[in-house]
Design an enzyme around this catalytic site. Structure first.
Site, PDB file in Angstrom:
ATOM      1  N   GLY A 242      52.600  34.338  53.720  1.00 53.37           N
ATOM      2  CA  GLY A 242      52.826  33.686  52.680  1.00 53.37           C
ATOM      3  C   GLY A 242      54.067  32.942  53.021  1.00 53.37           C
ATOM      4  O   GLY A 242      54.268  31.436  52.713  1.00 53.37           O
ATOM      5  N   GLY A 470      52.744  40.326  53.827  1.00 51.54           N
ATOM      6  CA  GLY A 470      52.759  40.769  55.215  1.00 51.54           C
ATOM      7  C   GLY A 470      53.845  41.804  55.693  1.00 51.54           C
ATOM      8  O   GLY A 470      53.347  42.356  56.672  1.00 51.54           O
ATOM      9  N   GLY A 701      63.380  40.373  54.978  1.00 51.01           N
ATOM     10  CA  GLY A 701      62.411  38.968  55.460  1.00 51.01           C
ATOM     11  C   GLY A 701      62.965  37.935  55.729  1.00 51.01           C
ATOM     12  O   GLY A 701      62.526  36.884  56.678  1.00 51.01           O
ATOM     13  N   GLU A 702      63.947  37.414  54.722  1.00 56.65           N
ATOM     14  CA  GLU A 702      64.770  36.106  55.191  1.00 56.65           C
ATOM     15  C   GLU A 702      65.639  36.144  56.406  1.00 56.65           C
ATOM     16  O   GLU A 702      65.412  35.193  57.072  1.00 56.65           O
ATOM     17  CB  GLU A 702      65.423  35.934  53.909  1.00 56.65           C
ATOM     18  CG  GLU A 702      64.991  36.149  52.589  1.00 56.65           C
ATOM     19  CD  GLU A 702      63.607  35.339  52.279  1.00 56.65           C
ATOM     20  OE1 GLU A 702      63.301  34.184  52.743  1.00 56.65           O
ATOM     21  OE2 GLU A 702      62.900  35.940  51.470  1.00 56.65           O
TER      22      GLU A 702
HETATM   23 MO1  MOS Z   1      60.196  34.071  50.429  1.00 61.26          MO
HETATM   24  S1  MOS Z   1      60.927  32.236  50.792  1.00 61.26           S
HETATM   25  O1  MOS Z   1      61.178  34.480  49.129  1.00 61.26           O
HETATM   26  O2  MOS Z   1      58.495  34.083  50.481  1.00 61.26           O
END
Ligand code: MOS
Length: 737
Positions: A242, A470, A701-702
């Protein structure tokens, strides 16, 4: 397996959905073959700005297998599309793109028709027969030009924000000033956005959608069609990547739901790869000016960071491009300004590390420039300016182990091999250099709900309407539950992706593990209490704190062992079923909370061709407790792979004469392939955040991508003495510099 469960650190578990994904049994939104399924294909406008003067859909309608051609002329009204409200004066549309709602064209490729046919091929062919005439206007899509001749969007969030003195950097002993460019970047998940829709009754619909927010998609569809939220069922059991593109319910989803209703059959709509560049957002390009000054001992005196970025004419897309500059270092004087220009393009959206990934390019390269001007090691310079408390508000951090991350990563990449003097090292005829950068992203925790069912066969089922784009949500949640309830992971099943489950959070902003991990933790604690409660009939004195929960058994102080299954059976119950909810931690108001990454890269640059190869990557992270070792490492590796693309190859190109994308496909928009990706090692501080949530985990994630491009740019400078300030760092730029 068993021996691990008596130790503090359980073994890393495999991704619980890994087998389903690699064997093809995992079903994605486009893979539901419903009886009578028909296919929708979108037709895009061929102009970037103007109005549709006339449409000719007769040939398409007569084409074999075609059931409907939906345009703004015949589209059933979407009840939730209220009167357009524009965010800006002079703009005619607003509040998101309302598909087939009017004849206005705001960007090249904007959907003007949905063709529905009995096969995908017939729908695709008929779509090619749809003709439109436009009243064209000259499009403006060039950001560089807009910054010179246009006016940015006005409003409070675009005002200059000054801490201390604006221009203090100018009087510093050592200073740098530069402009950095980052082009448009596109998420490009492997799976195309897809929606399969089945109306179950006049006011009841089921949607299989690629979404990062099961509940948010449910709400958006309900609002658009004025349905009860419970009458919209959203399924997203598997999501093939995503990166932020699936955080919104985009207009094609509404078109699919509308189309299915109009033809009275289940309908599937899959965006094409070229449409993926136009209809589901992108990371907007940005031109950024950075200036910084330091005293001779490396103490930052002042910084100025101004960003100029793109939005569409019908929505103001904002992200925190300059926020990190106010936060990452202890600098008394900081001025930041964020500007956006409304251009004739589709609306950008959040993309992995939204804001910070963009802002870290000038910030972390700028710091590197300063380190050479000062002749101080770049890691040392960052440590000198380490922010012990939040520089914006003085609050303590809930946890911060950035210095440890610098050291762990430096050690792993072999930082001491790096030469401070650029262009002094070669290997096999290639110039070699090392670079690093830091990055941060806010850590937070929201609201989540899960259902938990512990059954007499000794298994635990957890359910939440969350999706996994993911990172491995089900794996991490299984691990948390296993740690607390004392069941091996294979006895636990975490089910997600169905709006019938209790509402979970949208998977965005690196918050799922913090948010839902808290709910899972709470649910397991409740189950433990209930299990001890079952004992009370037999052993009235048993206290929760005296029971050890391990290997599916309660172990009492007196040496008695009772399996959960036996305890349930003895009490005459077949299961314990609970719904657990958790929310924010009010205590967090006293703290600032961030996750940190430090990226290290070794590059090789070919002196004749200017080719840059990333030779080695080390990612060091402070993301709190690492819940699931394998998926955490995978997530950091994935971020670095994305970072390699952003650093070296990815660039969205628009022909400004027509406002039209020219490289919206994988042949011309270059994402990294295996041959571009070197060994990537990850290392985590792995110390808990004691405040944010009971599991001690922050987000990941970020930060996996934030700062990566700067680390490459800095390594390229170290290798060659050439400072490339415009991404991607392609051979032509290396040869010209
Ligand atoms: Mo992330 S840009 O918060 O999917």
């Amino acid at each position: 397996m068993d021996k691990f469960f008596d130790t503090a650190t359980p073994p890393p578990i495999d991704r619980v959905d890994g087998r389903a994904k690699v064997t093809g049994t995992a079903q994605y939104a486009a893979e539901y073959d419903l009886p009578g399924l028909v296919y929708g294909v979108l037709v895009g406008s061929t102009v970037a700005k103007g109005t549709i003067a006339a449409m000719d859909t007769r040939a398409a309608e007569k084409s074999p297998g075609v059931l409907a051609v939906i345009t703004h002329l015949n589209a059933p009204p979407i009840p939730g599309y209220a009167q357009s409200t524009s965010p800006n004066p002079g703009q005619t549309r607003g509040g998101g793109l309302k598909i087939f709602n009017d004849n206005i064209i705001s960007f090249n490729g904007e959907p003007i028709a949905l063709v529905v046919a009995d096969t995908f091929e017939r729908a695709t062919h008929a779509a090619s027969l749809v003709k439109a005439q436009y009243k064209k206007e000259a499009p403006h899509t060039n950001l560089t030009e807009a910054t010179k001749t246009g006016k940015p969007v006005e409003g409070d969030r675009y005002k200059e924000n000054v801490r201390g003195e604006r221009d203090a950097w100018k009087s510093a002993a050592v200073k740098i000033e530069a402009e950095y460019i980052m082009p448009t970047q596109v998420h490009n998940p492997m799976e195309m956005h897809a929606t399969t829709v089945r109306w179950d009754a006049d006011n009841k619909v089921t949607v299989w959608d690629k979404t990062q927010g099961v509940v948010s998609t449910q709400r958006s569809v309900a609002e658009a069609f004025k349905l009860e939220q419970k009458d919209v069922r959203v399924n997203a059991q598997y999501v093939g990547g995503g990166f932020g593109a699936a955080l919104r319910t985009w207009p094609h989803v509404i078109a699919a739901v509308m189309g299915a209703k109009k033809v009275g059959k289940p309908l599937k709509l899959v965006l094409t790869r070229p449409q993926m560049f136009l209809l589901v957002g992108y990371r907007p390009e940005a031109i950024q000016k950075i200036a910084m000054g330091a005293s001779a001992n490396g103490k930052l005196v002042g910084m100025v960071h101004e960003a100029f970025a793109t939005t569409s004419t019908y929505e103001n897309f904002n992200e925190g491009v300059v926020a990190q500059t106010r936060q990452l270092y202890a600098c008394p004087n900081v001025a930041t300004k964020y500007n956006i220009y409304a251009l004739d393009v589709s609306t950008p959206t959040w993309m992995r590390g939204p804001g910070e990934a963009t802002g870290s390019w000038p910030l972390e390269c700028g710091l590197d420039e300063l380190s050479y001007a000062l002749n101080i090691d770049p890691i040392e310079l960052r440590k000198i300016n380490h922010a012990d408390t939040d520089p914006e508000n003085g609050k303590p951090y809930s946890s911060k182990f950035l210095k440890e991350a610098y050291d762990l990563g430096a050690d792993k990449i072999g930082w001491k091999k790096r030469k401070q003097k650029p262009a002094t090292e070669t290997e096999d005829g290639w110039m070699v250099g090392y670079g690093m950068s830091g990055g941060l992203f806010g850590a937070s925790r929201g609201e989540g709900r899960i259902a938990a069912k512990l059954t007499a066969d000794g298994t635990l089922i957890l359910q939440s309407a969350v999706s996994d784009s993911g990172p491995g949500t089900a794996t991490a949640m299984t691990q948390i539950a296993s740690n607390i309830i004392g069941l091996p992971p294979e006895k636990i099943k975490f089910e997600l992706g169905d709006s019938l489950f209790p509402p979970g959070p949208t998977q965005g902003g690196s918050t799922t593990t913090s948010t839902l991990g808290t709910t899972v933790n709470a649910a397991c604690q409740t189950l433990k209490k209930r299990l001890v409660g079952l004992l009370k009939t037999q052993e009235s004195e048993v206290k929760l704190e005296d029971v050890e929960f391990t290997k599916g058994e309660m172990r009492l102080k007196n040496g008695t062992k009772i399996s959960y299954a036996d305890a349930l059976k003895a009490s005459g119950q077949t299961s314990i079923e609970i719904i657990e909810a958790s929310g924010r931690n009010p205590e967090m108001q006293k703290y600032s909370a961030y996750s940190y990454s430090v990226h290290f890269v070794k590059v090789k640059v070919h002196p004749l061709t200017g080719v840059v190869r990333v030779d080695k990557v080390v990612v060091a992270g402070d993301a709190g407790t690492i819940i699931s070792e394998k998926t955490a490492a995978s997530q950091m590796i994935g971020g670095a792979v994305g970072g390699i693309g952003g650093a070296l190859t990815e660039e969205g190109v628009v022909d400004h004469r027509y406002g039209r994308w020219v490289n919206n496909d994988f042949a011309n928009y270059h994402v990294p392939v295996h041959a571009d990706v070197p060994p990537i090692e990850t290392v985590f501080v792995n110390k808990p955040d004691p405040i944010l949530n009971p599991n001690g985990a922050k987000g990941m994630g970020e930060i996996a991508i934030i700062g990566f491009a700067a680390a490459v740019g800095n390594a390229v400078y170290n290798a060659t003495g050439k400072r490339i300030r415009s991404l991607p760092i392609t051979p032509d730029k290396m040869l010209q510099a």
